[in-house]
Design a protein around this motif. Structure first.
Motif, PDB file in Angstrom:
ATOM      1  N   PRO A 178      17.938  38.750  45.710  1.00 24.30           N
ATOM      2  CA  PRO A 178      18.555  37.912  44.688  1.00 24.30           C
ATOM      3  C   PRO A 178      18.852  38.663  43.404  1.00 24.30           C
ATOM      4  O   PRO A 178      19.607  38.194  42.573  1.00 24.30           O
ATOM      5  CB  PRO A 178      17.504  36.824  44.434  1.00 24.30           C
ATOM      6  CG  PRO A 178      16.400  37.058  45.369  1.00 24.30           C
ATOM      7  CD  PRO A 178      16.623  38.322  46.088  1.00 24.30           C
ATOM      8  N   VAL A 179      18.217  39.827  43.206  1.00 23.48           N
ATOM      9  CA  VAL A 179      18.449  40.574  41.971  1.00 23.48           C
ATOM     10  C   VAL A 179      19.406  41.739  42.170  1.00 23.48           C
ATOM     11  O   VAL A 179      19.764  42.412  41.221  1.00 23.48           O
ATOM     12  CB  VAL A 179      17.115  41.102  41.390  1.00 23.48           C
ATOM     13  CG1 VAL A 179      16.216  39.959  41.029  1.00 23.48           C
ATOM     14  CG2 VAL A 179      16.411  42.029  42.377  1.00 23.48           C
ATOM     15  N   ASN A 180      19.804  42.014  43.404  1.00 23.69           N
ATOM     16  CA  ASN A 180      20.705  43.141  43.625  1.00 23.69           C
ATOM     17  C   ASN A 180      21.440  42.965  44.946  1.00 23.69           C
ATOM     18  O   ASN A 180      21.165  43.654  45.902  1.00 23.69           O
ATOM     19  CB  ASN A 180      19.925  44.461  43.608  1.00 23.69           C
ATOM     20  CG  ASN A 180      20.860  45.658  43.657  1.00 23.69           C
ATOM     21  OD1 ASN A 180      22.031  45.574  43.326  1.00 23.69           O
ATOM     22  ND2 ASN A 180      20.334  46.780  44.081  1.00 23.69           N
ATOM     23  N   PHE A 181      22.340  41.982  45.013  1.00 28.30           N
ATOM     24  CA  PHE A 181      23.047  41.778  46.271  1.00 28.30           C
ATOM     25  C   PHE A 181      24.506  42.191  46.187  1.00 28.30           C
ATOM     26  O   PHE A 181      25.280  41.877  47.060  1.00 28.30           O
ATOM     27  CB  PHE A 181      22.930  40.320  46.750  1.00 28.30           C
ATOM     28  CG  PHE A 181      23.403  39.302  45.767  1.00 28.30           C
ATOM     29  CD1 PHE A 181      24.746  39.128  45.500  1.00 28.30           C
ATOM     30  CD2 PHE A 181      22.481  38.510  45.095  1.00 28.30           C
ATOM     31  CE1 PHE A 181      25.167  38.164  44.609  1.00 28.30           C
ATOM     32  CE2 PHE A 181      22.907  37.554  44.201  1.00 28.30           C
ATOM     33  CZ  PHE A 181      24.254  37.378  43.955  1.00 28.30           C
TER      34      PHE A 181
ATOM     35  N   GLY B 187      25.436  50.326  43.868  1.00 25.71           N
ATOM     36  CA  GLY B 187      24.871  51.669  43.894  1.00 25.71           C
ATOM     37  C   GLY B 187      24.687  52.293  42.529  1.00 25.71           C
ATOM     38  O   GLY B 187      24.601  53.514  42.428  1.00 25.71           O
ATOM     39  N   THR B 188      24.631  51.488  41.464  1.00 24.62           N
ATOM     40  CA  THR B 188      24.444  52.042  40.127  1.00 24.62           C
ATOM     41  C   THR B 188      23.052  51.719  39.618  1.00 24.62           C
ATOM     42  O   THR B 188      22.348  50.860  40.156  1.00 24.62           O
ATOM     43  CB  THR B 188      25.474  51.474  39.145  1.00 24.62           C
ATOM     44  OG1 THR B 188      25.230  50.062  38.998  1.00 24.62           O
ATOM     45  CG2 THR B 188      26.889  51.684  39.652  1.00 24.62           C
TER      46      THR B 188
ATOM     47  N   HIS C 217      13.192  47.117  37.251  1.00 27.00           N
ATOM     48  CA  HIS C 217      13.524  48.472  37.693  1.00 27.00           C
ATOM     49  C   HIS C 217      15.022  48.655  37.511  1.00 27.00           C
ATOM     50  O   HIS C 217      15.793  47.675  37.501  1.00 27.00           O
ATOM     51  CB  HIS C 217      13.114  48.710  39.148  1.00 27.00           C
ATOM     52  CG  HIS C 217      13.614  47.664  40.103  1.00 27.00           C
ATOM     53  ND1 HIS C 217      14.875  47.704  40.660  1.00 27.00           N
ATOM     54  CD2 HIS C 217      13.044  46.529  40.551  1.00 27.00           C
ATOM     55  CE1 HIS C 217      15.050  46.655  41.444  1.00 27.00           C
ATOM     56  NE2 HIS C 217      13.960  45.920  41.391  1.00 27.00           N
ATOM     57  N   LEU C 218      15.459  49.891  37.377  1.00 27.40           N
ATOM     58  CA  LEU C 218      16.858  50.158  37.059  1.00 27.40           C
ATOM     59  C   LEU C 218      17.804  49.759  38.175  1.00 27.40           C
ATOM     60  O   LEU C 218      18.998  49.563  37.943  1.00 27.40           O
ATOM     61  CB  LEU C 218      17.043  51.636  36.709  1.00 27.40           C
ATOM     62  CG  LEU C 218      16.402  52.084  35.387  1.00 27.40           C
ATOM     63  CD1 LEU C 218      16.552  53.591  35.196  1.00 27.40           C
ATOM     64  CD2 LEU C 218      17.019  51.334  34.216  1.00 27.40           C
ATOM     65  N   GLY C 219      17.329  49.649  39.394  1.00 32.33           N
ATOM     66  CA  GLY C 219      18.172  49.194  40.489  1.00 32.33           C
ATOM     67  C   GLY C 219      18.454  47.707  40.446  1.00 32.33           C
ATOM     68  O   GLY C 219      19.268  47.205  41.220  1.00 32.33           O
ATOM     69  N   GLN C 220      17.786  46.990  39.546  1.00 26.91           N
ATOM     70  CA  GLN C 220      18.010  45.550  39.427  1.00 26.91           C
ATOM     71  C   GLN C 220      19.245  45.296  38.572  1.00 26.91           C
ATOM     72  O   GLN C 220      19.228  45.451  37.360  1.00 26.91           O
ATOM     73  CB  GLN C 220      16.788  44.874  38.797  1.00 26.91           C
ATOM     74  CG  GLN C 220      16.961  43.393  38.564  1.00 26.91           C
ATOM     75  CD  GLN C 220      15.753  42.761  37.898  1.00 26.91           C
ATOM     76  OE1 GLN C 220      14.641  43.263  38.015  1.00 26.91           O
ATOM     77  NE2 GLN C 220      15.971  41.660  37.188  1.00 26.91           N
ATOM     78  N   GLU C 221      20.332  44.891  39.212  1.00 24.99           N
ATOM     79  CA  GLU C 221      21.586  44.677  38.506  1.00 24.99           C
ATOM     80  C   GLU C 221      21.728  43.261  37.969  1.00 24.99           C
ATOM     81  O   GLU C 221      22.512  43.019  37.049  1.00 24.99           O
ATOM     82  CB  GLU C 221      22.768  44.972  39.434  1.00 24.99           C
ATOM     83  CG  GLU C 221      22.799  46.411  39.923  1.00 24.99           C
ATOM     84  CD  GLU C 221      23.963  46.654  40.867  1.00 24.99           C
ATOM     85  OE1 GLU C 221      24.366  45.690  41.547  1.00 24.99           O
ATOM     86  OE2 GLU C 221      24.466  47.773  40.904  1.00 24.99           O
TER      87      GLU C 221
ATOM     88  N   GLY D  12      19.700  53.935  32.264  1.00 26.24           N
ATOM     89  CA  GLY D  12      20.301  54.271  33.543  1.00 26.24           C
ATOM     90  C   GLY D  12      20.972  55.625  33.558  1.00 26.24           C
ATOM     91  O   GLY D  12      20.848  56.430  32.630  1.00 26.24           O
ATOM     92  N   SER D  13      21.731  55.863  34.624  1.00 27.50           N
ATOM     93  CA  SER D  13      22.324  57.184  34.845  1.00 27.50           C
ATOM     94  C   SER D  13      23.834  57.191  34.686  1.00 27.50           C
ATOM     95  O   SER D  13      24.462  58.244  34.704  1.00 27.50           O
ATOM     96  CB  SER D  13      21.995  57.676  36.252  1.00 27.50           C
ATOM     97  OG  SER D  13      22.543  56.792  37.221  1.00 27.50           O
TER      98      SER D  13
END
Length: 614
Positions: A313-316, A320-321, A226-230, A278-279
Motif C-alpha cells: 500500500p505504500v509503494n505500488f 524504482g526511485t 524508508h526511502l523506498g516508501q513513495e 533520496g538519490s
C-alpha cells in the motif's frame, strides 16, 4: 628441497595459545635452526610479538562478530542500527503530556435587551505556542485556539466573571488544549549540487523527533519509514460543516499521495539524529499523483495484472526511485526537544503563556479595553503532567527489538499489542509499565465485545509510579487503532500500585562496622527494588532478599525480613491497601488477582534495617 606440508593450528584464540603453538611449530619444523626458547632470547621476542598481534586481531574479530547480534552488541550506535534494521524505533526520551486550560475575559455588550459577551474582543492563540512553569518547564500546544468559536470538537465554557449592579461586566471564557513537554528548535542546512543519499546530523540533548522540513522555495519534505516508501497518508482537516462525521469521529481526512521530496530519520545515539534524503535528481522528479486503477503497477517489468507481484500500500507504483536529493536550496529543519522524568510537572504550575503568537480576532478595538482583555489571558493545568521518562536503555532496546521483529508491525497476539504500546511515539506520552491479558469473568466489562485488557502505569516528576491520565490513555487508544485487527477491541485501564516497606534484621561479624554494613544492605535492597527492574504482576521472592543480604561482606546472617504495606494518599502512598500476610505463600509474596505492581515509593525512608546480637 624443504617440504611445504605444515600442521597449522587454526583454533588459537589468545596470547598464550599463539605463543605455545609457535614454540611447538619451531621445535617441530626447525629443530636444528633454532632451539633457544628462553624468555630473553631474540627468537622468543619475535614469537611473543606475533602472539601479541594474533591476540589483538582475535579480539577485534570476536568483537566485530559480537556487534552484529542485537542480543550481544555493546556499542550504542550498533544497537541503534540493529534496532532500526528489525523495525524498532528506539526512544531517546519520553514526553510528558497534560491538558492546559486557557482563560480570557470578555466585556459584556447589550444585544436585543440582553447582556452577552462581546466576541469582538475574542483572542486567537496560534498553534505551536508555549506555556512554561516558574521552573522553566516548557510545554507546547500544537492546535490553534480561537475563543470566538465553539463547537462539539472545541467547546468553549462561558461564565459570568464580574457583576456590577446585577449587570454582567465581564465574562470568562475557557478552552482546553493538549500540551506536550517540548520546545521547538530550528536549524538551517544549505545544499549545492545534488548528492545521492546525502545525510545531515543534528546533535542536541533530549531530541524528541523531527517536526517538519521546508526548503527555501516553500516545498515541504515528508518523513517516511524508508526511502523506498513513495506513498504517504496525507492528513486534511475535515472542515466541511455538512459532513455528518464532523462530530468527532472523523476530525481528519486521509488521502494517499505519492511524494518525491521525502526523508528518513534515525537516532544514531541518545544525542544525535540523522536525516537521510533520496538519490534522485530534483530536475527529473515526477509529479505528485493520487493512485487509481489506471496507474497502479506503473513501472512493473511485466503486465500490471501479474498475480505473483506483491503489492504494497505504500509503494505500488514501482517507479524504482528513492526520492530526490536537495539541491541549490536551504532546508529549514524544525525539531522538538524536551521530555524526561523532570517534565512530569505538578498541577497548577503551567501559568506562563508566551503571548507572542496571540492576537485579537477583530481590529479597530478600544485600546484600553483591548489591553485589559489581552492581559486577562491566563493558563493553568488542573492535572499533573504524566508520561515523561528517560530514553530506552541498551537492554530495553535489545528486548523490544527482539519482540518487535516477531510482530512485523501487525498486532495479532497479546505480545504484539504490548510491544506496540511501549513503542508509542514519545510526543504522545510514554508508558512506564504495561501488561495485556484476556479479560476475566469477574471484570466489569466496558464493552461486550472487548477481547483484551491493557493495563498501564506512568511516572511522575519524582520517577515514582503514577496512574495514567485520560489524555495519555486516549493517545494510546488512538495510536493502537492503527495496528489492531478489525475484530479486536482494547480496553485501557490503570494497573494498581501496591506500596511497600522493608524491615530487616542482620547479625554483623565482630570485626565490621555496624553502620557501614547497614548502609550497604540498604543500598543493595534499593537497587533490587528500583522500579526499572519491576513489572506488573511480578511477585516478591523473599528467598532472593535473604540471598542479597547474605552476600554482603560483613553480614554473618540475616535474622528476619518483613515486608509491610504502605497505604494512604495523605501520606503520599497509593490509596489501595493490601494484605501482605494473606498474599504470602512459601516465602513468596504474590500480587493481587487484579494486575498490580509492588513499589517502594520512598526508598530512603521505607527500607529500614537493624543490627541484632547473635
Amino acid at each position: 628441497m624443504a617440504t611445504t606440508n605444515r600442521d597449522i593450528k587454526y583454533i588459537n584464540r589468545d596470547f598464550s595459545d599463539f605463543r605455545a603453538r609457535l614454540i611447538e611449530y619451531a621445535r617441530t619444523y626447525f629443530p636444528q635452526t633454532y632451539n633457544d626458547f628462553s624468555a630473553a632470547s631474540p627468537g622468543m621476542m619475535f614469537m611473543e610479538q606475533a602472539s601479541y598481534v594474533g591476540d589483538v586481531l582475535s579480539f577485534y574479530l570476536d568483537n566485530q562478530f559480537q556487534e552484529t547480534f542485537v542480543q550481544y552488541a555493546q556499542q550504542t550506535n550498533n544497537v541503534f542500527e540493529l534496532a532500526y534494521m528489525f523495525g524498532y524505533k528506539p526512544k531517546t526520551v519520553g514526553v510528558a503530556q497534560t491538558n492546559i486550560n486557557f482563560y480570557q475575559q470578555l466585556p459584556s455588550k447589550l444585544s436585543a435587551s440582553v447582556y452577552v459577551p462581546d466576541y469582538d474582543y475574542a483572542l486567537i492563540v496560534e498553534g505551536n505556542s508555549t506555556v512554561s512553569s516558574p521552573n522553566g518547564d516548557t510545554f507546547l500546544i500544537q492546535d490553534k485556539i480561537d475563543f470566538s468559536t465553539s463547537s462539539s470538537q472545541d467547546p468553549t465554557t462561558v461564565s459570568v466573571y464580574q457583576i456590577a449592579g446585577n449587570i454582567p461586566q465581564y465574562y470568562l471564557l475557557e478552552k482546553t488544549r493538549k500540551a506536550i513537554s517540548a520546545t521547538i528548535n530550528s536549524i538551517d542546512f544549505s545544499f549545492n549540487n545534488p548528492e545521492p543519499f546525502t545525510t545531515i546530523n543534528i546533535t542536541d540533548t533530549n531530541i524528541i523527533k523531527i517536526l517538519d522540513v521546508v526548503d527555501s522555495d516553500g516545498n515541504v519534505w515528508y518523513e517516511v519509514d524508508h526511502l523506498g516508501q513513495e506513498m504517504i497518508l496525507d492528513t486534511v482537516k475535515n472542515t466541511n460543516i455538512n459532513d455528518p462525521n464532523i462530530n468527532g469521529n472523523t476530525p481528519y481526512l486521509l488521502k494517499l499521495k505519492k511524494v518525491a521530496r521525502r526523508f528518513t530519520s534515525r537516532f544514531t545515539s541518545l544525542t544525535n539524529i540523522q536525516i537521510q534524503f533520496g538519490s534522485g535528481n530534483p530536475d527529473n522528479i515526477t509529479e505528485e499523483i493520487t493512485p487509481n486503477p489506471d496507474n497502479v503497477g506503473i513501472g512493473l517489468p511485466f503486465e500490471k495484472d501479474k498475480l505473483t507481484v506483491a503489492y504494497s500500500p505504500v509503494n505500488f507504483l514501482y517507479t524504482g526511485t528513492y526520492g530526490i536529493s536537495p539541491s541549490s536550496t536551504t532546508l529549514t529543519v524544525r525539531y522538538l526537544t524536551g521530555g524526561g522524568i523532570n517534565a512530569n510537572v505538578n498541577s497548577g504550575v503551567l501559568t506562563n503563556l508566551n503571548k507572542s503568537n496571540t492576537k485579537f480576532s477583530q481590529v479597530n478595538l478600544n485600546s484600553a479595553t483591548a489591553n485589559y482583555i489581552f492581559e486577562s489571558l491566563t493558563t493553568n493545568n488542573n492535572v499533573p503532567a504524566s508520561g515523561g521518562t528517560g530514553g530506552d536503555t541498551l537492554e530495553e532496546i535489545r528486548q523490544n527489538t527482539l519482540a518487535s521483529a516477531a510482530s512485523q508491525k501487525r498486532s495479532v497476539t497479546a505480545d504484539d499489542y504490548l510491544i506496540r504500546a511501549l513503542s508509542m511515539p514519545s510526543d504522545y506520552g510514554s508508558i512506564s509499565k504495561a501488561l495485556i491479558e484476556q479479560p476475566k469473568l469477574t471484570d466489569q466489562q466496558v464493552s461486550t465485545i472487548e477481547t483484551l485488557n491493557l493495563y498501564i502505569l506512568s511516572l511522575n516528576a519524582a520517577g515514582q509510579l503514577d496512574y495514567a491520565n485520560d489524555t495519555l490513555k486516549n493517545n494510546l487508544r488512538t495510536y493502537l487503532s492503527q495496528y489492531r485487527m478489525i475484530g479486536d477491541n482494547i480496553e485501557i485501564r490503570n494497573a494498581f500500585i501496591i506500596n511497600i516497606g522493608v524491615d530487616f534484621e542482620i547479625i554483623v561479624l565482630p570485626e565490621y562496622n555496624n553502620n557501614e554494613i547497614l548502609l550497604a544492605c540498604i543500598t543493595a535492597l534499593q537497587t533490587y527494588f528500583k522500579i526499572d527492574n519491576w513489572q506488573i504482576n511480578q511477585p516478591i521472592m523473599l528467598k532472593d532478599l535473604y540471598i542479597i543480604l547474605d552476600k554482603i561482606k560483613g553480614v554473618q546472617s540475616v535474622k528476619d525480613i518483613t515486608i509491610s504495606n504502605k497505604a494512604g494518599s495523605t501520606s503520599g502512598y497509593s490509596q489501595y491497601a493490601y494484605d501482605i500476610t494473606g498474599a504470602t505463600q512459601n516465602q513468596v509474596i504474590y500480587p493481587s488477582l487484579d494486575p498490580s505492581i509492588f513499589e517502594i515509593r520512598y526508598p530512603n525512608n521505607d527500607i529500614k534495617g537493624k543490627v541484632v546480637p547473635l
